[in-house]
Design an enzyme around this catalytic site. Structure first.
Site, mmCIF file in Angstrom:
data_model
loop_
_atom_site.group_PDB
_atom_site.id
_atom_site.type_symbol
_atom_site.label_atom_id
_atom_site.label_comp_id
_atom_site.label_asym_id
_atom_site.label_seq_id
_atom_site.Cartn_x
_atom_site.Cartn_y
_atom_site.Cartn_z
ATOM 1 N N HIS A 1 -9.340 4.574 -2.534
ATOM 2 C CA HIS A 1 -8.569 4.701 -1.296
ATOM 3 C C HIS A 1 -9.380 5.481 -0.271
ATOM 4 O O HIS A 1 -10.308 6.207 -0.605
ATOM 5 C CB HIS A 1 -7.242 5.421 -1.571
ATOM 6 C CG HIS A 1 -6.200 4.544 -2.165
ATOM 7 N ND1 HIS A 1 -5.089 4.121 -1.476
ATOM 8 C CD2 HIS A 1 -6.107 3.975 -3.398
ATOM 9 C CE1 HIS A 1 -4.347 3.348 -2.250
ATOM 10 N NE2 HIS A 1 -4.958 3.241 -3.422
ATOM 11 N N GLY A 2 -9.022 5.315 1.006
ATOM 12 C CA GLY A 2 -9.731 6.036 2.047
ATOM 13 C C GLY A 2 -11.171 5.581 2.170
ATOM 14 O O GLY A 2 -12.081 6.400 2.318
ATOM 15 N N SER B 1 -12.687 3.994 4.564
ATOM 16 C CA SER B 1 -13.296 4.032 5.899
ATOM 17 C C SER B 1 -14.143 5.288 6.063
ATOM 18 O O SER B 1 -13.754 6.378 5.649
ATOM 19 C CB SER B 1 -12.211 4.016 6.980
ATOM 20 O OG SER B 1 -11.518 2.789 6.988
ATOM 21 N N HIS C 1 -7.891 9.538 3.604
ATOM 22 C CA HIS C 1 -7.388 8.538 4.547
ATOM 23 C C HIS C 1 -7.777 8.921 5.975
ATOM 24 O O HIS C 1 -7.868 10.097 6.313
ATOM 25 C CB HIS C 1 -5.856 8.455 4.464
ATOM 26 C CG HIS C 1 -5.353 7.827 3.213
ATOM 27 N ND1 HIS C 1 -4.299 8.334 2.492
ATOM 28 C CD2 HIS C 1 -5.763 6.725 2.544
ATOM 29 C CE1 HIS C 1 -4.077 7.563 1.438
ATOM 30 N NE2 HIS C 1 -4.956 6.586 1.450
ATOM 31 N N GLY C 2 -7.986 7.897 6.802
ATOM 32 C CA GLY C 2 -8.268 8.146 8.208
ATOM 33 C C GLY C 2 -9.757 8.288 8.483
ATOM 34 O O GLY C 2 -10.598 8.155 7.587
ATOM 35 N N ASP D 1 0.839 -1.195 0.000
ATOM 36 C CA ASP D 1 0.000 0.000 0.000
ATOM 37 C C ASP D 1 0.877 1.249 0.000
ATOM 38 O O ASP D 1 1.744 1.413 0.852
ATOM 39 C CB ASP D 1 -0.888 -0.020 1.251
ATOM 40 C CG ASP D 1 -1.883 1.117 1.290
ATOM 41 O OD1 ASP D 1 -2.317 1.569 0.209
ATOM 42 O OD2 ASP D 1 -2.261 1.536 2.402
ATOM 43 N N HIS D 2 0.659 2.118 -0.952
ATOM 44 C CA HIS D 2 1.346 3.412 -1.041
ATOM 45 C C HIS D 2 2.871 3.312 -0.967
ATOM 46 O O HIS D 2 3.511 3.979 -0.141
ATOM 47 C CB HIS D 2 0.834 4.360 0.054
ATOM 48 C CG HIS D 2 -0.520 4.919 -0.236
ATOM 49 N ND1 HIS D 2 -0.755 5.890 -1.179
ATOM 50 C CD2 HIS D 2 -1.738 4.605 0.284
ATOM 51 C CE1 HIS D 2 -2.048 6.161 -1.217
ATOM 52 N NE2 HIS D 2 -2.670 5.386 -0.344
ATOM 53 N N ASN E 1 -9.935 0.301 -0.286
ATOM 54 C CA ASN E 1 -8.984 0.219 0.823
ATOM 55 C C ASN E 1 -9.652 0.569 2.154
ATOM 56 O O ASN E 1 -10.302 1.613 2.276
ATOM 57 C CB ASN E 1 -7.810 1.174 0.582
ATOM 58 C CG ASN E 1 -6.853 0.652 -0.460
ATOM 59 O OD1 ASN E 1 -7.204 -0.173 -1.301
ATOM 60 N ND2 ASN E 1 -5.624 1.145 -0.417
#
Length: 287
Positions: free
Chosen positions: A207-208, A210, A177-178, A80-81, A229
């Site tokens: 991505h991100g 959540s 993210h987060g 990842d990344h 992700n």
């Protein structure tokens, strides 16, 4: 069953489901994810960020590989990344079947140049490559991101995919993210995703994942998103329950007593994500 990302997502895209990619930074989180995947007959992606592999160590990957090889469901081990060639090389040597090179903060020309090098190296040993156009936001996550989301430009994306030969494309359509602050409701740009899907025949990565509304994530799967992700949602559930157990049972010291309920909390989130992405039972498509 150990798969490359290219082979895994080809099936997902054809059958209109997405495969969640869970960040694993401990044995217990790994165990919880794999057990849930097998209980629900769901393919899964196990991904490790460079900061996570720095913590768990290279030998941890041999444990991940053993789980994947023994599993009855398709599993991908993904970087990842990855920020540079060094990250990618380390992942390939460790046995990952997929890598991400993230040069999205560089100029388009530099992003293409480094991504082409990674594709040439990775494809020579049958490892899939993910790259990114546009930038993901950041809600204080260690995984990075940008203070300002730069949405993926469709024409740039077409050129980028053609020039690099990547297998999957991470698109920026409004995620970060987060964990989002309580007063912030994220909104995906589904119209942009539709346009990208019309112009590109490649699996997209969100991505991100959540904290985004379930309905929007489910809708994104209809328009080319085949990998989502997930990191913060699983980790926050795991550690909230772990903290609760340690406060309520200060004299407990056996790992199997301390971690069992935290594992169950993580598994509930994992199963929910499989449900949202239409992944439950999807291992049948790989038989």
């Amino acid at each position: 069953m150990l798969y490359t990302m290219k082979d895994l997502l080809k099936v997902a895209k054809e059958n209109k489901f997405a495969v969640p990619a869970f960040n694993i930074s401990s044995f217990d989180i790994l165990k919880s994810i794999i057990e849930t995947a097998e209980e629900t007959n769901s393919p899964v992606i196990l991904e490790i960020h460079p900061l996570e592999i720095d913590y768990v160590g290279d030998n941890f990957v041999s444990v991940v590989q053993e789980y994947a090889l023994r599993s009855q469901v398709p599993v991908v081990i993904h970087l990842d990344h990855g920020a540079d060639i060094e990250n990618v090389t380390r992942a390939i040597k460790n046995g990952y079947t997929s890598v991400m090179i993230d040069a999205s903060h560089d100029s388009l020309e530099d992003n293409i140049a480094i991504t082409k090098k990674v594709v040439e190296m990775a494809h020579s040993v049958n490892v899939s490559v993910e790259a990114e156009i546009g930038t993901i936001g950041n809600n204080g996550s260690s995984e990075g991101g940008s203070s300002e989301i730069i949405y993926t430009d469709p024409e740039q994306a077409i050129y980028f995919v053609k020039e690099t030969g990547i297998d999957t494309l991470a698109v920026a359509i409004g995620t970060a993210h987060g964990l989002y602050p309580k007063d912030v409701t994220p909104k995906l740009n589904i119209q942009l995703l539709k346009e990208l899907n019309q112009k590109l025949d490649i699996p997209f990565v969100l991505h991100g994942g959540s904290g985004n509304p379930d309905a929007e994530v489910s809708e994104s799967v209809k328009y080319g998103v085949a990998k989502v992700n997930i990191s913060s949602d699983v980790k926050s559930a795991f550690f909230a329950e772990l903290s609760k157990q340690l406060v309520e049972n200060p004299d407990v010291y056996e790992p199997f007593e301390v971690y069992t309920s935290a594992n169950e909390a993580a598994k509930k989130v994992v199963k929910h994500k499989f449900t949202v992405m239409n992944t439950i039972g999807a291992a049948k498509y790989y038989k």
